[in-house]
Design a protein around this motif. Sequence first.
Motif, PDB file in Angstrom:
ATOM      1  N   PRO A 147      41.134  41.540  45.835  1.00 41.09           N
ATOM      2  CA  PRO A 147      42.052  40.500  46.311  1.00 41.09           C
ATOM      3  C   PRO A 147      41.756  39.122  45.712  1.00 41.09           C
TER       4      PRO A 147
ATOM      5  N   GLY B 166      40.503  35.697  44.794  1.00 37.58           N
ATOM      6  CA  GLY B 166      39.263  34.977  45.069  1.00 37.58           C
ATOM      7  C   GLY B 166      37.996  35.815  45.026  1.00 37.58           C
TER       8      GLY B 166
ATOM      9  N   LYS C 200      37.302  37.976  40.062  1.00 37.62           N
ATOM     10  CA  LYS C 200      37.708  38.791  38.912  1.00 37.62           C
ATOM     11  C   LYS C 200      37.542  38.027  37.605  1.00 37.62           C
TER      12      LYS C 200
ATOM     13  N   ARG D 168      38.292  26.522  45.911  1.00 38.29           N
ATOM     14  CA  ARG D 168      38.792  26.510  44.528  1.00 38.29           C
ATOM     15  C   ARG D 168      39.871  25.446  44.386  1.00 38.29           C
TER      16      ARG D 168
ATOM     17  N   HIS E 125      44.535  25.793  41.678  1.00 38.52           N
ATOM     18  CA  HIS E 125      45.095  27.143  41.521  1.00 38.52           C
ATOM     19  C   HIS E 125      46.267  27.298  42.481  1.00 38.52           C
TER      20      HIS E 125
ATOM     21  N   ASP F 262      25.304  35.587  44.326  1.00 37.27           N
ATOM     22  CA  ASP F 262      25.719  34.490  43.435  1.00 37.27           C
ATOM     23  C   ASP F 262      26.290  35.053  42.123  1.00 37.27           C
TER      24      ASP F 262
END
Length: 207
Positions: free
Chosen positions: A30, A32, A35, A144, A147, A179
């Motif tokens: 999904p 966030g 990827k 983020r 975006h 991380d």
Amino acid sequence: MASATAASSIAAPSSAAVPQHRHIWIITGPAGCGKTSVAEYLASTFTLPYLEGDSFHPQANIEKMANNIPLTDADRWDWLILLRDQAVAALSSGASGVVLTCSALKRKYRDVIRVASYNDNNVLVHFIYLSATQELLLQRVHGRVGHYMKDSMVKSQFDALEPPTVDERDVMSVDVSGDFASVQQLALEVVNQVMASDAVIVQPTQA
Ligand SMILES: Nc1ncnc2c1ncn2[C@@H]1O[C@H](COP(=O)(O)OP(=O)(O)OP(=O)(O)O)[C@@H](O)[C@H]1O
Ligand SMILES: O=C(O)[C@H](O)[C@@H](O)[C@H](O)[C@H](O)CO
């Protein structure tokens, strides 16, 4: 004491591990889940072309998502087929593999990409599913900037999500709670395992 003779100082031609297939690596999960960073890392580590799935969405899909409207199956079919065609085209241009990001939230979406290997026995499709809780992805998408996909859309991504099941043997799951470096390492191990099982050892031909 070891002493090199004239004969032993000439390097013997070494055997090589040669992959039997060309590989499509789809980094899934999904919004966030990370990827992009995993895909960039794998593509640069293995010197493979990288296709960012989001950049192939039609403008109408981007506008929907930016306006907090989840995509439907109908919105996704052509996009999924385009991603599969793009991945196959990268292999047809000579690449030994290609890395593609695609949320591939549902099993039937993964099936669309799987068709690439039904059409060509030399191609193997692998999904690296980045697994995370909804709470973690809410935090990451919230943090983020710049975006179109906002944290208000994370719930709808989980509502649509059909996490891969054990019978989907081409899916490898990677826990992304760590991380960046530890997630990249886990993804690397997964790819290395697959590549090792795909390799045949080729002995050099004697002159
Ligand atoms: N392992 C990690 N640890 C901490 N932050 C991370 C990690 N992986 C990704 N992030 C951060 O989380 C946010 C989402 O990551 P990213 O954009 O790579 O996800 P994505 O799956 O590509 O998302 P989308 O599908 O929405 O494009 C980014 O701000 C990224 O820097
Ligand atoms: O299938 C979908 O709903 C979409 O692919 C989304 O996953 C977004 O493209 C992506 O998350 C961008 O943030």
